[in-house]
Design a protein around this motif. Structure first.
Motif, short mmCIF file in Angstrom:
data_model
loop_
_atom_site.label_atom_id
_atom_site.label_comp_id
_atom_site.label_asym_id
_atom_site.label_seq_id
_atom_site.Cartn_x
_atom_site.Cartn_y
_atom_site.Cartn_z
N LEU A 33 -4.53 -3.90 0.85
CA LEU A 33 -3.39 -4.77 0.58
C LEU A 33 -3.76 -6.24 0.80
O LEU A 33 -3.35 -7.13 0.04
CB LEU A 33 -2.21 -4.39 1.47
N GLN A 34 -4.54 -6.49 1.87
CA GLN A 34 -4.95 -7.86 2.16
C GLN A 34 -5.82 -8.41 1.04
O GLN A 34 -5.69 -9.57 0.63
CB GLN A 34 -5.69 -7.91 3.50
N THR A 35 -6.70 -7.58 0.52
CA THR A 35 -7.55 -7.99 -0.60
C THR A 35 -6.75 -8.12 -1.88
O THR A 35 -6.98 -9.02 -2.69
CB THR A 35 -8.69 -6.96 -0.80
N LEU A 36 -5.76 -7.24 -2.05
CA LEU A 36 -4.94 -7.25 -3.26
C LEU A 36 -4.18 -8.56 -3.39
O LEU A 36 -4.14 -9.16 -4.47
CB LEU A 36 -3.96 -6.08 -3.24
N TYR A 37 -3.59 -9.01 -2.28
CA TYR A 37 -2.82 -10.26 -2.43
C TYR A 37 -3.75 -11.45 -2.57
O TYR A 37 -3.37 -12.50 -3.11
CB TYR A 37 -1.78 -10.43 -1.32
N GLY A 38 -5.03 -11.29 -2.13
CA GLY A 38 -6.00 -12.35 -2.40
C GLY A 38 -6.42 -12.35 -3.86
O GLY A 38 -6.60 -13.40 -4.48
N PRO A 170 -0.28 -2.80 11.51
CA PRO A 170 -0.73 -3.93 10.68
C PRO A 170 -0.53 -3.69 9.19
O PRO A 170 -0.42 -4.65 8.43
CB PRO A 170 -2.22 -4.05 11.03
N VAL A 171 -0.48 -2.41 8.76
CA VAL A 171 -0.28 -2.12 7.35
C VAL A 171 1.07 -2.65 6.88
O VAL A 171 1.20 -3.23 5.80
CB VAL A 171 -0.35 -0.60 7.08
N TYR A 172 2.09 -2.46 7.71
CA TYR A 172 3.43 -2.92 7.34
C TYR A 172 3.46 -4.44 7.19
O TYR A 172 4.09 -4.98 6.27
CB TYR A 172 4.45 -2.50 8.41
N PHE A 173 2.75 -5.12 8.09
CA PHE A 173 2.77 -6.59 8.07
C PHE A 173 2.08 -7.15 6.82
O PHE A 173 2.58 -8.08 6.18
CB PHE A 173 2.11 -7.15 9.32
N VAL A 174 0.92 -6.57 6.49
CA VAL A 174 0.19 -7.08 5.34
C VAL A 174 0.87 -6.65 4.04
O VAL A 174 0.76 -7.35 3.01
CB VAL A 174 -1.28 -6.61 5.37
N ALA A 175 1.59 -5.52 4.05
CA ALA A 175 2.33 -5.09 2.86
C ALA A 175 3.40 -6.11 2.49
O ALA A 175 3.63 -6.41 1.31
CB ALA A 175 2.96 -3.72 3.10
N VAL A 176 4.05 -6.66 3.51
CA VAL A 176 5.06 -7.70 3.28
C VAL A 176 4.41 -8.91 2.61
O VAL A 176 4.94 -9.46 1.62
CB VAL A 176 5.72 -8.12 4.61
N ALA A 177 3.24 -9.31 3.12
CA ALA A 177 2.53 -10.46 2.56
C ALA A 177 2.13 -10.20 1.11
O ALA A 177 2.23 -11.08 0.25
CB ALA A 177 1.30 -10.79 3.40
N CYS A 178 1.67 -8.99 0.84
CA CYS A 178 1.22 -8.64 -0.50
C CYS A 178 2.34 -8.74 -1.52
O CYS A 178 2.19 -9.35 -2.58
CB CYS A 178 0.63 -7.22 -0.48
#
Length: 453
Positions: A33-38, A170-178
């Motif tokens: 997810l972190q890479t996806l939003y990047g 941390p998955v939930y947090f980065v999912a929000v960012a994505c």
């Protein structure tokens, strides 16, 4: 607290392979997810703007990725310190490590924001950014540097939870960012036509929202039991333990990213198409490397728990199973990319020359996934034992004696193809593997010295 004890039991008892999967799958999803939003920035900018904007975002995001990787590397010291304390059942020590981590990173984020914001143009110049993309890169970085405190906050939160054996939160947090980043990118880039500024705004604002959501989540669910204000007072011994592990990891990750940037500079000097091709492939490789990266973090966190619980054989088994997973994945993806290199590159550009060059670069570069998967697992194991200096040494050697020299020679003598330049990464990782194996053999022959580290 009861759920935490259950997680700890899963890590230090029962099937090692199950523990790896239990911990690594959420970690992998989080990384994805972190890479996806990047990547969303690069994909969406490519749909609405030209090659110069794509190049600006790819170069700017590489600089930001370097910064993020260094922060994550430094946070590894916190993950291991917290993991050891948790494995030994010393919750008060774990909480003190959490508090000191927060205090340290708040200070560092402020310093980084000030320094980098004041040196944007020199950074863009050092990157040998093509003239057509220079202005866009400056704009992108100026906005992203303002969001450094949010990047830092996210990594603090993630390192703390993973150190406590929780890779799911941390998955939930980065999912929000994505989700926010993708939506904001379409609004800022597609609707408002803000170009590179829109891409940077989407990334920065989505990270801010993610951090706010994560703090609310932590407070409401009391996810860090027993922590108090006194835990945030700086303690020399606690900070020393965190930095002893984190600094070499941050340095090694920084050197690796510098090597990538040097290679990017070589490509940038060859022209806009080469620069765009290398930038796109680096993004794709970022996705491919999610599995090796998740294995590194899994090995470091799980081994730290088992070392704290004095279960050194389980730590070794964790290294073994994680290495098998990483190697198997590396072989599969390397074979796949020999046939799908141009198709993968074509997802991010419609320019036929960029696609051709990207395919060449990908076919040779992707072999790094096999060798990097091996030394990533070893690095996680060494860090868990407080031997992160070994990881620094093998990465430094690979950069100085393989990655940069091979890339330089290839860029100078093979002007019509990026395939030779792509060999630089796997060549460096192969050297790292040899050094890691030698260090591991030494550890097995000197168990008393290692266990006292």
């Amino acid at each position: 607290m009861e759920s935490y004890r259950k997680k700890e039991s899963n890590i230090t008892n029962g099937s090692v392979l199950r523990a790896i999967l239990y911990f690594s799958i959420p970690y992998l999803f989080s990384y994805f997810l972190q890479t996806l939003y990047g990547m969303a920035d690069l994909f969406i900018i490519g749909q609405f703007n030209g090659v110069e904007s794509t190049t600006a975002v790819s170069i700017g995001s590489q600089v930001m990725h370097m910064l993020t990787v260094i922060i994550t590397g430094l946070a590894m010291g916190s993950t291991v310190t917290i993991g050891r304390a948790a494995g030994a059942g010393e919750q008060s020590c774990a909480n003190k490590a959490v508090g000191n981590t927060a205090a340290l990173f708040i200070f560092l984020s402020i310093i980084c924001t000030i320094i980098l914001s004041a040196t944007v143009k020199p950074i863009v110049h050092i990157m040998s950014t093509p003239a057509e993309a220079a202005e866009g890169t400056v704009i992108y970085l100026q906005i992203c540097f303002a969001g450094i405190p949010f990047i830092t906050a996210y990594n603090i939160i993630s390192s703390v939870f993973r150190g406590m054996g929780d890779s799911k939160s941390p998955v939930y947090f980065v999912a929000v960012a994505c989700v926010f980043n993708i939506v904001l990118d379409f609004i800022f880039i597609g609707v408002l036509k803000l170009g590179t500024a829109g891409a940077a705004l989407g990334t920065t604002l989505s990270q801010a929202v993610s951090v706010v959501v994560s703090f609310i989540f932590i407070i409401r669910h009391k996810l860090i039991p027993g922590i108090s204000k006194k835990d945030f007072r700086l303690d020399k011994m606690v900070l020393g333990g965190i930095l002893k592990i984190g600094l070499p990891v941050a340095a090694q990750d920084g050197f690796i990213q510098i090597a990538f940037i040097v290679i990017t500079v070589f490509a940038n000097r060859r022209g806009l198409n080469d620069a765009a091709a290398v930038g796109i492939v680096e993004k794709i490789i970022g996705i491919i490397f999610l599995v090796p990266s998740s294995m590194l973090s899994t090995v470091s966190a799980l081994s730290a728990h088992n070392i704290g619980a004095r279960k050194h054989d389980r730590a070794k088994q964790t290294l073994k199973y994680a290495s098998v997973i990483a190697i198997s994945f590396g072989i599969a993806i390397t074979i796949f990319m020999q046939f799908a290199a141009e198709s993968a590159t074509g997802l991010f550009s419609g320019d036929s020359e960029v696609i051709r060059l990207g395919g060449q670069y990908m076919r040779s570069y992707v072999w790094d996934c096999i060798f990097a998967g091996i030394h990533f697992c070893f690095s996680g194991y060494f860090c868990a034992y407080g031997m992160s200096m070994v990881s620094f040494i093998h990465n430094f050697a690979s950069i100085v004696f393989a990655r940069i020299p091979v890339a330089y020679i290839s860029s100078k003598y093979y002007l019509n193809s990026l395939f030779p330049m792509g060999i630089a990464a796997p060549a460096g990782s192969l050297l790292s593997v040899l050094i890691c194996v030698a260090a591991f053999i030494w550890m097995q022959r000197n168990p008393g010295k290692v266990e006292r580290v």
